[in-house]
Motif scaffolding. Structure first.
Motif, PDB file in Angstrom:
ATOM      1  N   GLY A   1       0.787  -1.221   0.000  1.00  0.00           N
ATOM      2  CA  GLY A   1       0.000   0.000   0.000  1.00  0.00           C
ATOM      3  C   GLY A   1       0.820   1.271   0.000  1.00  0.00           C
ATOM      4  O   GLY A   1       0.267   2.381  -0.012  1.00  0.00           O
ATOM      5  N   LEU A   2       2.151   1.143  -0.002  1.00  0.00           N
ATOM      6  CA  LEU A   2       3.000   2.332  -0.027  1.00  0.00           C
ATOM      7  C   LEU A   2       2.858   3.043  -1.360  1.00  0.00           C
ATOM      8  O   LEU A   2       2.796   2.414  -2.422  1.00  0.00           O
ATOM      9  CB  LEU A   2       4.457   1.945   0.208  1.00  0.00           C
ATOM     10  CG  LEU A   2       4.787   1.360   1.590  1.00  0.00           C
ATOM     11  CD1 LEU A   2       6.236   0.878   1.629  1.00  0.00           C
ATOM     12  CD2 LEU A   2       4.534   2.394   2.684  1.00  0.00           C
ATOM     13  N   ASN A   3       2.814   4.372  -1.329  1.00  0.00           N
ATOM     14  CA  ASN A   3       2.639   5.132  -2.557  1.00  0.00           C
ATOM     15  C   ASN A   3       3.348   6.470  -2.476  1.00  0.00           C
ATOM     16  O   ASN A   3       3.649   6.982  -1.387  1.00  0.00           O
ATOM     17  CB  ASN A   3       1.143   5.341  -2.852  1.00  0.00           C
ATOM     18  CG  ASN A   3       0.408   6.005  -1.711  1.00  0.00           C
ATOM     19  OD1 ASN A   3       0.456   7.229  -1.555  1.00  0.00           O
ATOM     20  ND2 ASN A   3      -0.280   5.205  -0.885  1.00  0.00           N
ATOM     21  N   ALA A   4       3.624   7.025  -3.639  1.00  0.00           N
ATOM     22  CA  ALA A   4       4.270   8.333  -3.734  1.00  0.00           C
ATOM     23  C   ALA A   4       3.685   9.081  -4.923  1.00  0.00           C
ATOM     24  O   ALA A   4       3.379   8.475  -5.961  1.00  0.00           O
ATOM     25  CB  ALA A   4       5.785   8.190  -3.892  1.00  0.00           C
ATOM     26  N   THR A   5       3.532  10.376  -4.774  1.00  0.00           N
ATOM     27  CA  THR A   5       2.945  11.217  -5.811  1.00  0.00           C
ATOM     28  C   THR A   5       3.764  12.493  -5.942  1.00  0.00           C
ATOM     29  O   THR A   5       4.179  13.079  -4.928  1.00  0.00           O
ATOM     30  CB  THR A   5       1.487  11.572  -5.468  1.00  0.00           C
ATOM     31  OG1 THR A   5       0.714  10.375  -5.381  1.00  0.00           O
ATOM     32  CG2 THR A   5       0.883  12.490  -6.514  1.00  0.00           C
ATOM     33  N   PHE A   6       3.993  12.925  -7.176  1.00  0.00           N
ATOM     34  CA  PHE A   6       4.771  14.129  -7.449  1.00  0.00           C
ATOM     35  C   PHE A   6       4.038  14.976  -8.480  1.00  0.00           C
ATOM     36  O   PHE A   6       3.386  14.446  -9.386  1.00  0.00           O
ATOM     37  CB  PHE A   6       6.156  13.768  -7.994  1.00  0.00           C
ATOM     38  CG  PHE A   6       6.885  12.739  -7.171  1.00  0.00           C
ATOM     39  CD1 PHE A   6       7.681  13.134  -6.101  1.00  0.00           C
ATOM     40  CD2 PHE A   6       6.758  11.389  -7.451  1.00  0.00           C
ATOM     41  CE1 PHE A   6       8.342  12.187  -5.333  1.00  0.00           C
ATOM     42  CE2 PHE A   6       7.417  10.434  -6.693  1.00  0.00           C
ATOM     43  CZ  PHE A   6       8.215  10.833  -5.624  1.00  0.00           C
ATOM     44  N   ALA A   7       4.143  16.291  -8.352  1.00  0.00           N
ATOM     45  CA  ALA A   7       3.519  17.192  -9.325  1.00  0.00           C
ATOM     46  C   ALA A   7       4.333  18.472  -9.421  1.00  0.00           C
ATOM     47  O   ALA A   7       5.015  18.869  -8.461  1.00  0.00           O
ATOM     48  CB  ALA A   7       2.078  17.512  -8.922  1.00  0.00           C
ATOM     49  N   THR A   8       4.250  19.103 -10.562  1.00  0.00           N
ATOM     50  CA  THR A   8       4.930  20.378 -10.772  1.00  0.00           C
ATOM     51  C   THR A   8       4.205  21.141 -11.867  1.00  0.00           C
ATOM     52  O   THR A   8       3.464  20.557 -12.664  1.00  0.00           O
ATOM     53  CB  THR A   8       6.409  20.171 -11.142  1.00  0.00           C
ATOM     54  OG1 THR A   8       7.075  21.450 -11.186  1.00  0.00           O
ATOM     55  CG2 THR A   8       6.547  19.510 -12.504  1.00  0.00           C
ATOM     56  N   GLY A   9       4.414  22.450 -11.900  1.00  0.00           N
ATOM     57  CA  GLY A   9       3.796  23.253 -12.937  1.00  0.00           C
ATOM     58  C   GLY A   9       4.397  24.641 -12.967  1.00  0.00           C
ATOM     59  O   GLY A   9       5.002  25.101 -11.980  1.00  0.00           O
ATOM     60  N   SER A  10       4.230  25.329 -14.087  1.00  0.00           N
ATOM     61  CA  SER A  10       4.731  26.697 -14.216  1.00  0.00           C
ATOM     62  C   SER A  10       3.900  27.446 -15.254  1.00  0.00           C
ATOM     63  O   SER A  10       3.269  26.839 -16.130  1.00  0.00           O
ATOM     64  CB  SER A  10       6.206  26.703 -14.635  1.00  0.00           C
ATOM     65  OG  SER A  10       6.359  26.177 -15.940  1.00  0.00           O
ATOM     66  N   ARG A  11       3.888  28.752 -15.124  1.00  0.00           N
ATOM     67  CA  ARG A  11       3.239  29.624 -16.101  1.00  0.00           C
ATOM     68  C   ARG A  11       4.171  30.778 -16.394  1.00  0.00           C
ATOM     69  O   ARG A  11       4.763  31.365 -15.472  1.00  0.00           O
ATOM     70  CB  ARG A  11       1.897  30.149 -15.576  1.00  0.00           C
ATOM     71  CG  ARG A  11       1.201  31.108 -16.537  1.00  0.00           C
ATOM     72  CD  ARG A  11      -0.112  31.648 -15.976  1.00  0.00           C
ATOM     73  NE  ARG A  11      -1.122  30.601 -15.888  1.00  0.00           N
ATOM     74  CZ  ARG A  11      -2.389  30.837 -15.521  1.00  0.00           C
ATOM     75  NH1 ARG A  11      -2.761  32.065 -15.190  1.00  0.00           N
ATOM     76  NH2 ARG A  11      -3.251  29.839 -15.479  1.00  0.00           N
ATOM     77  N   ASP A  12       4.307  31.130 -17.665  1.00  0.00           N
ATOM     78  CA  ASP A  12       5.205  32.214 -18.059  1.00  0.00           C
ATOM     79  C   ASP A  12       4.831  33.501 -17.322  1.00  0.00           C
ATOM     80  O   ASP A  12       3.709  34.001 -17.447  1.00  0.00           O
ATOM     81  CB  ASP A  12       5.123  32.446 -19.569  1.00  0.00           C
ATOM     82  CG  ASP A  12       5.681  31.288 -20.375  1.00  0.00           C
ATOM     83  OD1 ASP A  12       6.408  30.464 -19.792  1.00  0.00           O
ATOM     84  OD2 ASP A  12       5.370  31.202 -21.583  1.00  0.00           O
ATOM     85  N   GLY A  13       5.769  34.023 -16.551  1.00  0.00           N
ATOM     86  CA  GLY A  13       5.543  35.268 -15.839  1.00  0.00           C
ATOM     87  C   GLY A  13       4.750  35.136 -14.560  1.00  0.00           C
ATOM     88  O   GLY A  13       4.485  36.145 -13.885  1.00  0.00           O
TER      89      GLY A  13
END
Length: 325
Positions: free
Chosen positions: A208-220
């Motif tokens: 049941g072990l889990n890992a989650t990653f997220a990233t994001g960007s917007r110009d300016g």
């Protein structure tokens, strides 16, 4: 409400109509504004679309519904999304940070903690059929053209054109899922800006072990990173118990030089026989402005339950639920 009519052996005409109950959203509340408890409007219509689906050519959707990059930052196998996930602003996004002196600033939680993925809008969208690559997993694509849509503090969609890529795979006991999207969005000043967001999640079935990653960007408009670690198992024979901790950090999202940090803890208990999910979450929001002004932290607690009609879906796997939902 859904409708389906076969046109031939490989093509189906579908209709999808979905509305919310009209209860006010917590993200729309602030220190300066509280909407009515029951607020029925055109925004209460979540989906109203006509769909032509073909095994060979994919799916074409027209009407109110998800943009192609909707949810690309939210791929999450932890089972705790009700309590805590990358969409931090969904709980208390309309609230303003207070300065050290106690006065309200102009900076809201939603300004500091964006996801930079798409939303719902009146749009034209095409989804490809799933493309399988054997042991490497499967991919599908989505592209759409829509219009910006806001409701006071809640951004339903600001993507004008976008594209999404969705991945899934099963390697032994490990479930893998990921997504990535790019958008051209209204920047709020009459121009447009490019943005990108993505997420990846993995779950080891036996432990049941889990890992989650997220990233994001917007110009300016800055960028962020997000990580969640958790465990989900059926400890009591009544349904999965899922627990997770997460951390979100953003830079330059509300103002140049600004930095946002958020820590969250969440637990979700599923009751299989009752088709219920009980959740409890705690979150700390911090904002360090680029200037000399200091801001107080905001702490939130969320709790409740969700009842879903699952009688017809009880045999769906985790991958199927993520892929289709």
């Amino acid at each position: 409400m859904r409708f389906a009519q076969a046109l031939d052996g490989q093509t189906t005409l579908k209709g999808n109509f979905e509305v919310s109950l009209g209860l006010r959203q917590s993200a729309a509340i602030s220190q300066l504004y509280t909407p009515a408890m029951f607020d029925w409007s055109s925004h209460s219509v979540r989906k109203a679309e006509a769909i032509i689906e073909s095994e060979r050519w994919g799916r074409l959707s027209l009407g109110q519904g998800s943009m192609g990059s909707d949810g690309v930052a939210e791929t999450d196998l932890s089972g705790t999304s009700l309590a805590n996930y990358v969409g931090i602003s969904d709980i208390a996004g309309g609230y303003f940070f207070r300065t050290a002196s106690g006065t309200l600033s102009s900076v809201r939680i939603t300004d500091v903690f964006p996801t930079f993925d798409g939303g719902r809008s009146v749009r034209l969208r095409w989804d490809s059929p799933e493309i399988r690559f054997g042991v490497l997993g499967g991919l599908r694509f989505a592209v759409s053209i829509g219009k910006e849509d806001f409701q006071r503090n809640v951004t339903l969609n600001d993507a004008l054109q976008d594209a999404g890529l969705f991945y899934r795979n099963q390697i032994g006991n490990v479930t893998l899922a990921g997504s990535f999207g790019v958008s051209n969005v209204d920047d709020g000043t009459g121009g447009t800006a490019g943005q990108a967001a993505g997420s990846f999640s993995l779950l080891h079935g036996p432990s049941g072990l889990n890992a989650t990653f997220a990233t994001g960007s917007r110009d300016g408009f800055g960028h962020y990173g997000y990580v969640k670690l958790g465990v989900r198992r059926d400890y009591f024979g009544i349904g999965d118990t899922a627990f997770s901790v997460d951390y979100y950090e953003s830079f330059d999202t509300a103002a140049t030089g600004g930095r946002g940090q958020s820590y969250g803890i969440g637990v979700v208990q599923t009751l299989d026989k009752q088709d219920l999910e009980l959740f409890l979450g705690y979150r700390l929001h911090s904002y360090l402005g680029g200037g000399l002004v200091k801001h107080r932290d905001i702490k939130t607690v969320s709790f409740g339950l969700r009842w879903k009609f699952r009688k017809l879906q009880q045999h769906r796997s985790i991958l199927e639920e993520l892929w289709q939902g």
